[in-house]
Design an enzyme around this catalytic site. Structure first.
Site, mmCIF file in Angstrom:
data_model
loop_
_atom_site.group_PDB
_atom_site.id
_atom_site.type_symbol
_atom_site.label_atom_id
_atom_site.label_comp_id
_atom_site.label_asym_id
_atom_site.label_seq_id
_atom_site.Cartn_x
_atom_site.Cartn_y
_atom_site.Cartn_z
ATOM 1 N N THR A 1 15.131 16.001 -2.060
ATOM 2 C CA THR A 1 16.342 15.177 -2.087
ATOM 3 C C THR A 1 16.468 14.322 -0.836
ATOM 4 O OG1 THR A 1 17.488 17.136 -1.266
ATOM 5 C CG2 THR A 1 17.708 16.647 -3.614
ATOM 6 N N ASP A 2 15.776 14.702 0.244
ATOM 7 C CA ASP A 2 16.025 14.019 1.523
ATOM 8 C C ASP A 2 15.605 12.558 1.488
ATOM 9 O OD1 ASP A 2 13.315 14.759 1.510
ATOM 10 O OD2 ASP A 2 13.303 15.342 3.630
ATOM 11 N N GLY B 1 0.817 24.995 6.940
ATOM 12 C CA GLY B 1 0.547 24.791 5.522
ATOM 13 C C GLY B 1 1.372 25.651 4.598
ATOM 14 N N ALA B 2 2.406 26.296 5.137
ATOM 15 C CA ALA B 2 3.206 27.220 4.339
ATOM 16 C C ALA B 2 4.507 26.603 3.843
ATOM 17 C CB ALA B 2 3.520 28.474 5.153
ATOM 18 N N SER C 1 7.346 23.697 7.728
ATOM 19 C CA SER C 1 7.465 22.554 8.620
ATOM 20 C C SER C 1 6.897 22.796 10.006
ATOM 21 C CB SER C 1 8.910 22.077 8.715
ATOM 22 O OG SER C 1 8.923 20.719 9.071
ATOM 23 N N SER C 2 5.667 23.255 10.035
ATOM 24 C CA SER C 2 4.967 23.356 11.311
ATOM 25 C C SER C 2 4.825 21.992 11.965
ATOM 26 C CB SER C 2 3.584 23.986 11.098
ATOM 27 O OG SER C 2 2.821 23.250 10.149
ATOM 28 N N SER C 3 4.741 20.935 11.169
ATOM 29 C CA SER C 3 4.599 19.594 11.732
ATOM 30 C C SER C 3 5.863 19.159 12.468
ATOM 31 C CB SER C 3 4.246 18.584 10.635
ATOM 32 O OG SER C 3 5.224 18.583 9.609
ATOM 33 N N ASP D 1 13.266 17.936 7.739
ATOM 34 C CA ASP D 1 12.552 18.890 8.579
ATOM 35 C C ASP D 1 12.864 18.661 10.050
ATOM 36 O OD1 ASP D 1 11.503 19.674 6.188
ATOM 37 O OD2 ASP D 1 9.497 18.867 6.550
#
Length: 398
Positions: A41-42, A138-139, A142-144, A188
């Site tokens: 939705t973001d 990759g889970a 939001s590691s990025s 994120d």
């Protein structure tokens, strides 16, 4: 998580001193996030309800002593550091031409933040950045954004940018969109920057107005279980971009700026105007926006125990209408619900990643066992299962 965060801080500081032979000017960290509800939705100017998790990325950062306008980044999950001239960042990220960044993807996140900050007119001095993280990669957690948040917080201080948290979230999104080339929204980055303990962030992605909503998970005797399927996903590849294009097509057909402007009552007309696939993509976004609003209202009036059905409906919509689930995610959700979870859904961009389940605190072990058994029976690799609590956003650690 305090112990693992300390270990991550030590790892980042050690990597920095090994790289440079000196102590960093400081340590900055930012968390990953779980999205309680509100998926895809973001970037449709809609509503989301994420919260920051205890897992964090730490950046040990120091100004370079050689006076050169260069930035060097190193990470515990990469064999070699990457070093570039700040003045060359425009050449490294030629996204207007559609070319891939001229650096490894992990390095594109912190370097992209430096590039995005410079796009605002900042000059900035040379820096060394050493990164360590315990956010699962990759889970769908939001590691990025955690890397972006840690790097942006550090450079904001060291370059005297004086940007607020929302502005730093925008910097992170610009880095991800234009430097890395991943067409994500801003959820994120906002969750990573604005997180607070025991609160979710009710975010209007059009105005960027954010309200903290107490979730009261522990108070209700509940826990949030994360089931990392270990099926890797990547936002910068196909499926995510295709879903975004479908949403833009749907908004165009409806004559609106974004699907945020389409209500549930508009869906019958949308169905008449669209092909089946486009309509189902649109229906997910429109109904998911409403589910976010309903979840916020239920949390405020009835509490966390009453949101389970909304979580389940969200997963069904992502599975059937948006078609971003995978068998492992469906298995995780179905097994958790069968074992007594109050609600469960996949979380994140989809095509892999993690699911969440709202469970009784005293049922964490039994639900986890049931999910593990279901994965084994299906021939899937064993998932990584752990609990999370809403936690603090980005900040300077030392």
């Amino acid at each position: 998580m305090a112990e693992s965060n300390h270990a991550t801080q030590v790892a980042a500081r050690t990597l920095f001193t090994d790289l440079t032979g000196r102590e960093p000017d400081g340590l900055w960290s930012a968390p990953g996030r779980v999205n309680l509800i509100g998926e895809h939705t973001d970037y449709n100017d809609g509503f989301v309800l994420p919260f920051a998790i205890p897992h964090r990325t730490v950046a040990a950062v120091g100004r370079r002593e050689d006076g050169k306008g260069r930035v060097r980044v190193a990470s515990t999950f990469a064999a070699e550091p990457v070093e570039v001239a700040l003045d060359d960042l425009d050449e490294i990220f030629p996204t207007a031409t559609g070319r891939e960044p001229a650096v490894p993807e992990w390095a594109a996140y912190p370097l992209g933040v430096a590039w995005a900050l410079r796009q605002t007119g900042l000059v900035g001095s040379g820096v060394d950045i050493a990164i360590a993280s315990d956010v699962p990669v990759g889970a769908g957690l939001s590691s990025s954004a955690a890397i972006e948040g840690a790097a942006a917080s550090a450079l904001n201080d060291l370059w005297n940018a004086d940007l607020d948290r929302t502005a730093l979230a925008r910097i992170g999104r610009r880095a991800e969109n234009e430097a890395v080339g991943a067409p994500t929204g801003i959820m994120d980055q906002m969750a990573s920057m604005l997180g607070e303990p025991d609160a979710a962030i009710f975010l209007d992605c059009r105005s960027l107005e954010a309200q903290l909503v107490p979730v009261g998970i522990a108070e209700a005797g509940l826990a949030i279980l994360v089931i990392d399927t270990r099926v890797k996903h990547a936002h910068s590849t196909g499926g995510y971009g295709e879903r975004r294009a479908s949403c833009e097509l749907g908004a165009s057909i409806m004559g609106v700026a974004a699907l945020r402007d389409v209500s549930v009552d508009d869906l019958p007309r949308a169905q008449e105007l669209m092909d089946d696939i486009t309509f189902r993509r649109v229906r997910h976004i429109v109904t998911e926006n409403q589910r976010v609003l309903d979840t916020v209202e239920v949390l405020r009036t009835e509490g966390a125990r009453a949101i389970g059905d909304l979580l389940v409906a969200s997963h069904v919509s992502m599975r059937d209408d948006f078609e971003i689930s995978v068998p492992e995610l469906d298995t995780a959700v179905e097994a958790a619900l069968a074992a007594g979870a109050l609600g469960a859904r996949m979380t994140g961009g989809g095509f892999g990643g993690a699911a969440i389940a709202l469970v009784e605190q005293d049922a964490v072990a039994s639900v986890s066992d049931a999910v593990n058994a279901a994965f084994a029976a299906s021939g899937f690799s064993e998932p990584h299962i752990f609990t999370v609590t809403p936690s603090a956003g980005a900040h300077r650690d030392a």
